[in-house]
Design an enzyme around this catalytic site. Sequence first.
Site, PDB file in Angstrom:
ATOM      1  N   ARG A   1     -11.818  -0.319  -7.230  1.00 40.86           N
ATOM      2  CA  ARG A   1     -11.639   0.223  -5.877  1.00 40.86           C
ATOM      3  C   ARG A   1     -11.326   1.716  -5.904  1.00 40.86           C
ATOM      4  O   ARG A   1     -10.232   2.151  -5.547  1.00 40.86           O
ATOM      5  CB  ARG A   1     -10.552  -0.535  -5.108  1.00 40.86           C
ATOM      6  CG  ARG A   1     -10.808  -2.012  -4.988  1.00 40.86           C
ATOM      7  CD  ARG A   1      -9.790  -2.704  -4.087  1.00 40.86           C
ATOM      8  NE  ARG A   1     -10.074  -4.135  -3.987  1.00 40.86           N
ATOM      9  CZ  ARG A   1      -9.395  -4.992  -3.231  1.00 40.86           C
ATOM     10  NH1 ARG A   1      -8.371  -4.534  -2.509  1.00 40.86           N
ATOM     11  NH2 ARG A   1      -9.714  -6.266  -3.189  1.00 40.86           N
TER      12      ARG A   1
ATOM     13  N   ASP B   1       0.833  -1.207   0.000  1.00 45.02           N
ATOM     14  CA  ASP B   1       0.000   0.000   0.000  1.00 45.02           C
ATOM     15  C   ASP B   1       0.867   1.257   0.000  1.00 45.02           C
ATOM     16  O   ASP B   1       1.818   1.357   0.785  1.00 45.02           O
ATOM     17  CB  ASP B   1      -0.899   0.039   1.231  1.00 45.02           C
ATOM     18  CG  ASP B   1      -1.895  -1.112   1.262  1.00 45.02           C
ATOM     19  OD1 ASP B   1      -2.210  -1.649   0.179  1.00 45.02           O
ATOM     20  OD2 ASP B   1      -2.352  -1.466   2.362  1.00 45.02           O
TER      21      ASP B   1
ATOM     22  N   ASP C   1      -0.417  -3.357  -4.570  1.00 40.31           N
ATOM     23  CA  ASP C   1      -1.722  -3.515  -3.939  1.00 40.31           C
ATOM     24  C   ASP C   1      -2.456  -2.181  -3.995  1.00 40.31           C
ATOM     25  O   ASP C   1      -2.487  -1.531  -5.038  1.00 40.31           O
ATOM     26  CB  ASP C   1      -1.574  -4.029  -2.509  1.00 40.31           C
ATOM     27  CG  ASP C   1      -2.878  -4.587  -1.961  1.00 40.31           C
ATOM     28  OD1 ASP C   1      -3.803  -4.850  -2.746  1.00 40.31           O
ATOM     29  OD2 ASP C   1      -2.987  -4.752  -0.738  1.00 40.31           O
TER      30      ASP C   1
ATOM     31  N   ASP D   1      -5.437   2.526   1.531  1.00 39.23           N
ATOM     32  CA  ASP D   1      -6.242   1.505   2.205  1.00 39.23           C
ATOM     33  C   ASP D   1      -6.476   1.848   3.668  1.00 39.23           C
ATOM     34  O   ASP D   1      -5.549   2.253   4.381  1.00 39.23           O
ATOM     35  CB  ASP D   1      -5.544   0.151   2.123  1.00 39.23           C
ATOM     36  CG  ASP D   1      -5.768  -0.540   0.786  1.00 39.23           C
ATOM     37  OD1 ASP D   1      -6.293   0.117  -0.137  1.00 39.23           O
ATOM     38  OD2 ASP D   1      -5.410  -1.724   0.657  1.00 39.23           O
TER      39      ASP D   1
END
Length: 517
Positions: A243, A161, A190, A194
């Site tokens: 996302r 992240d 990734d 997040d």
Amino acid sequence: MRRPVALRLFAALATMALAAATGAVLSIPEASAATGSATGYATQNGGTTGGAGGQTVRATTGTAIHAALCGRASSSTPITIEVEGTINHGNTSQVSGDSCNTAAGVIELKQISNVTIIGVGSGAVFDQLGIHVRDASNIIIQNVTVRNVKKSGSPTSNGGDAIGMESNVRNVWVDHVTLEASGGESEGFDGLFDLKNNTQYVTLSYSILRNSGRGGLVGSSETDLSNGFITYDHNLYENIDSRAPLLRGGTAHMYNNHYVSLNESGINSRAGARAKVDNNYFKDSKDVLGTFYTDAAGYWQVSGNIFDNVTWSSPGSENNPAGPDPQSNTTVSIPYPYSLDEASCVPTVVSQTAGANKGLQVSNGTCSPQTPTPTTTPTSPTPTPTDPAPGPTQPSGTNLSIGADSDGSSKASGTSYGNVRDGDMSTYWSPTGSTGSISIKWGSATTVSVINIREASGSAGSIGSWRVINQDTGAVLASGSGAGVITFSRTLLHKITFEITSSTGTPQVAEYETYAG
């Protein structure tokens, strides 16, 4: 235990020597270098001011950032760290100290509070190195670039992240940053942004997220529903597969963002999440809003958005796109003030303001970029409502918790969320530690003005400090200490949370009663 003066002086001198050796320049105390003030949900829950009012330190290596954190008098001593240059694995080592908990190969903002990290001078680039926020509060990250952070391959950092937050994080403002990757999960990357495991009151503003398979998520799984109250405004999402973000539970507010080339899906609201989506501009994208890849429904309220060359898939058992004519299926109340730019000018405004090294310009709702005044004094936080200490008078009327539903942040073995609404003082709920939250919720809006927290007889721990939160909006309705009757202004809501922020031992809540008053 507080160390003797001589030892503290020695530690301070040692830290100064380490800072000098690792690229940090310590300056005399001064106000925060952060420009402007936090917006969105980061203004709630007491506000987000970062290191305002504390010492300012210049750092040119990751080790120097860690040394600055470790050189403070305590883990909550305010500090602003001005960063310039490239921060990478080669110059980011672990530093130890009583006021920090760092690790090599990642910028670790762990178990700390009251910190600002801001890029200055020719800019700050975190190259293949992520920023990890854990068990932390009141953090500002501003005017930096984080790129190509990997979870597999070499080198790896922060689980892949760019910026990741987890485990009881509160009040973070991420502003004018650029987060980018060079591919998706198959290439080792990734998420760019997040949030998981009880992260709340966060704002991401005037930032660029691009060239990644995953823009970011709120909640790591369909059972991680303790996150929420997130604002996304004036950001550019560009060339993102999915996302943008993925929401699992909680409440999010997206306004005046520019979404370009969302290749598979965009705002994915699921598992009961509620998204307010205002005056955004979606272009050349697919399935920009809806519930995708699950049958656990999420919800949205839409207004003023522009859908420019957006395609929509057909509904299915695990796909519920909001389009081609998006309509609201919930309502979301926003507790903070904000000014909306017209969606038609969002591409222009965002291109002029979003990302690192853009002069920290913002919009005031007139489609015209403005340069905010540098912050010279700590921003006054939003007052937290307080009420008189709970009194001995028992509430009258119907206990609305009976027949309602309940959930929480965690539950100790042998306890249940449902035990707090069963009318039985011999059963109870406990968190897995000394802190945690328990909520009562209803399928339709319900008026509440009184709650009664009743601890189990012979409870192993006594409730210390607490807050009562309107989970629909994130507003703090009351705060105080000790169990008992708590009153506040009559409030219409779907879910009300009792959050225990300190206790002696592990508390045992036998009944969480709610009343209209």
